[in-house]
Write a protein that holds these residues in place. Structure first.
Motif, PDB file in Angstrom:
ATOM      1  N   VAL A  18       0.847  -1.192   0.000  1.00  0.00           N
ATOM      2  CA  VAL A  18       0.000   0.000   0.000  1.00  0.00           C
ATOM      3  C   VAL A  18       0.884   1.243   0.000  1.00  0.00           C
ATOM      4  O   VAL A  18       1.844   1.328   0.767  1.00  0.00           O
ATOM      5  CB  VAL A  18      -0.929   0.013   1.241  1.00  0.00           C
ATOM      6  N   TRP A  21       1.726   7.238   1.169  1.00  0.00           N
ATOM      7  CA  TRP A  21       0.935   8.451   1.352  1.00  0.00           C
ATOM      8  C   TRP A  21      -0.454   8.162   1.928  1.00  0.00           C
ATOM      9  O   TRP A  21      -1.130   9.070   2.440  1.00  0.00           O
ATOM     10  CB  TRP A  21       0.809   9.230   0.046  1.00  0.00           C
ATOM     11  N   LEU A  22      -0.878   6.886   1.881  1.00  0.00           N
ATOM     12  CA  LEU A  22      -2.176   6.524   2.433  1.00  0.00           C
ATOM     13  C   LEU A  22      -2.185   6.475   3.962  1.00  0.00           C
ATOM     14  O   LEU A  22      -3.252   6.481   4.585  1.00  0.00           O
ATOM     15  CB  LEU A  22      -2.599   5.150   1.903  1.00  0.00           C
ATOM     16  N   TYR A  25      -4.468   8.812   6.175  1.00  0.00           N
ATOM     17  CA  TYR A  25      -5.902   8.546   6.056  1.00  0.00           C
ATOM     18  C   TYR A  25      -6.288   7.282   6.821  1.00  0.00           C
ATOM     19  O   TYR A  25      -7.355   7.215   7.443  1.00  0.00           O
ATOM     20  CB  TYR A  25      -6.281   8.414   4.577  1.00  0.00           C
ATOM     21  N   ILE A  26      -5.395   6.288   6.799  1.00  0.00           N
ATOM     22  CA  ILE A  26      -5.658   5.048   7.532  1.00  0.00           C
ATOM     23  C   ILE A  26      -5.517   5.276   9.031  1.00  0.00           C
ATOM     24  O   ILE A  26      -6.294   4.740   9.825  1.00  0.00           O
ATOM     25  CB  ILE A  26      -4.712   3.933   7.054  1.00  0.00           C
ATOM     26  N   PRO A 172      -9.258   2.915  -5.866  1.00  0.00           N
ATOM     27  CA  PRO A 172      -9.620   2.525  -4.491  1.00  0.00           C
ATOM     28  C   PRO A 172     -10.800   1.579  -4.406  1.00  0.00           C
ATOM     29  O   PRO A 172     -10.746   0.560  -3.712  1.00  0.00           O
ATOM     30  CB  PRO A 172      -9.933   3.863  -3.814  1.00  0.00           C
ATOM     31  N   VAL A 261      -9.819   8.757   0.504  1.00  0.00           N
ATOM     32  CA  VAL A 261      -8.763   8.207  -0.353  1.00  0.00           C
ATOM     33  C   VAL A 261      -9.086   8.453  -1.822  1.00  0.00           C
ATOM     34  O   VAL A 261      -8.195   8.757  -2.630  1.00  0.00           O
ATOM     35  CB  VAL A 261      -8.576   6.705  -0.082  1.00  0.00           C
ATOM     36  N   TYR A 265      -6.276  10.291  -3.964  1.00  0.00           N
ATOM     37  CA  TYR A 265      -5.507   9.444  -4.890  1.00  0.00           C
ATOM     38  C   TYR A 265      -5.119  10.177  -6.181  1.00  0.00           C
ATOM     39  O   TYR A 265      -3.928  10.235  -6.549  1.00  0.00           O
ATOM     40  CB  TYR A 265      -6.307   8.177  -5.215  1.00  0.00           C
ATOM     41  N   HIS A 268      -2.477  12.903  -5.592  1.00  0.00           N
ATOM     42  CA  HIS A 268      -1.116  12.376  -5.406  1.00  0.00           C
ATOM     43  C   HIS A 268      -0.511  11.940  -6.743  1.00  0.00           C
ATOM     44  O   HIS A 268       0.689  12.149  -6.988  1.00  0.00           O
ATOM     45  CB  HIS A 268      -1.137  11.204  -4.422  1.00  0.00           C
TER      46      HIS A 268
END
Length: 294
Positions: A18, A21-22, A25-26, A172, A261, A265, A268
């Protein structure tokens, strides 16, 4: 020092490739959850060899989560409309007159139209296999693709379809959709693989062309950011309108995570392609705009 939640998430992200950069958010999702919920969310990815189950009343995912068939049908209908609309719009653009400098654009969209038509047919066949009919999409989804269809400039069209829409919906949502439903219905999901996870020649050409126009200064970062914000506001609304349904299904937090996301997405991706964009600022503006329009 990382918390137990952050350590668990970081390990899972690394294991499943993964993007880093996620993480913010996670982590935001994790703060509103407990450890068991975080483990459960990770199990959406870690399906391994487990298989789901489809009946006339529900779909059980490989991690054991069960969805009412009405919810599944609703989601499939939105996907179908988006894929079918992309095919129709790309076909329309491919027939427009263009000068020599933009001849490759019409060729590109002609191929996209054919591919998306195949994907739409596969989705329709899958739904019919489940004993369901195609229904009308939500107004929010229609608004997204109406905005796409109204674009007149070739580079804008390319960015909108090959970056913004692809990364907001197919990346996503589509990846999860593909991973979850492939064990249940592999004969149809094979036809959708390119749409969700693979990188073909057309996508490579589109990315190279976008890099080229940015490098040449044919499109400024300001222009691309404005275009992205305009479309992503509609994307945000289209997903946010489904939150009440997600709440009834017991996945409100997961739906909000995917919503955020889906907006981040494509921003990014554009940043990686050379666009100067303040992603945090854009995210806040898009969310605030959606709340004002309710």
């Amino acid at each position: 020092m990382k918390s137990l939640q952050e350590g668990l998430i970081a390990t899972a992200m690394k294991r499943y490739g993964v993007p880093e950069w996620l993480a913010p958010y996670i982590y935001k999702y994790a703060k509103a959850s407990n450890i068991e919920m975080v483990k459960h969310a990770i199990s959406f990815i870690n399906v391994r060899r487990k298989k789901g189950q489809v009946t006339g009343r529900y779909v059980r995912l490989p991690n054991g989560v069960t969805f009412d068939m009405k919810i599944v049908t609703h989601i499939l209908n939105q996907f179908y409309y988006g894929v079918e609309a992309t095919s129709r719009i790309a076909g329309k653009w491919s027939k427009e007159y263009t000068d020599y400098d933009h001849a490759n654009f019409t060729k590109h969209f002609a191929k996209v139209a054919v591919e998306r038509e195949k994907h739409a047919r596969a989705l329709k066949n899958m739904m019919e296999g489940l004993g369901k009919k195609i229904e009308s999409p939500t107004k929010e989804i229609e608004d997204v693709f109406a905005a796409i269809e109204a674009l007149n400039e070739w580079p804008d069209r390319l960015i909108a379809t090959e970056i913004i829409i692809r990364d907001a919906y197919a990346r996503p949502f589509g990846f999860i959709f593909y991973k979850v439903f492939y064990p249940v219905s592999p004969e149809f999901m094979r036809s959708l693989g390119k749409l969700f996870i693979s990188k073909d020649d057309q996508e490579t050409w589109a990315n190279d062309e976008i890099k080229r126009v940015i490098a040449l200064g044919a499109l400024t970062s300001e222009h691309i950011v404005e275009l992205s914000e305009r479309i992503l506001k509609l994307v945000y609304k289209s997903i946010d309108s489904e939150i009440p349904m997600a709440k009834r299904a017991g996945i409100e937090l997961e739906a909000k995570l995917l919503r955020d996301v889906s907006v981040a997405y494509p921003l990014h991706t554009l940043q990686d392609l050379g666009v100067v964009v303040d992603i945090d600022t854009q995210m806040k503006q898009i969310a605030a705009s959606s709340k004002k329009s309710r």
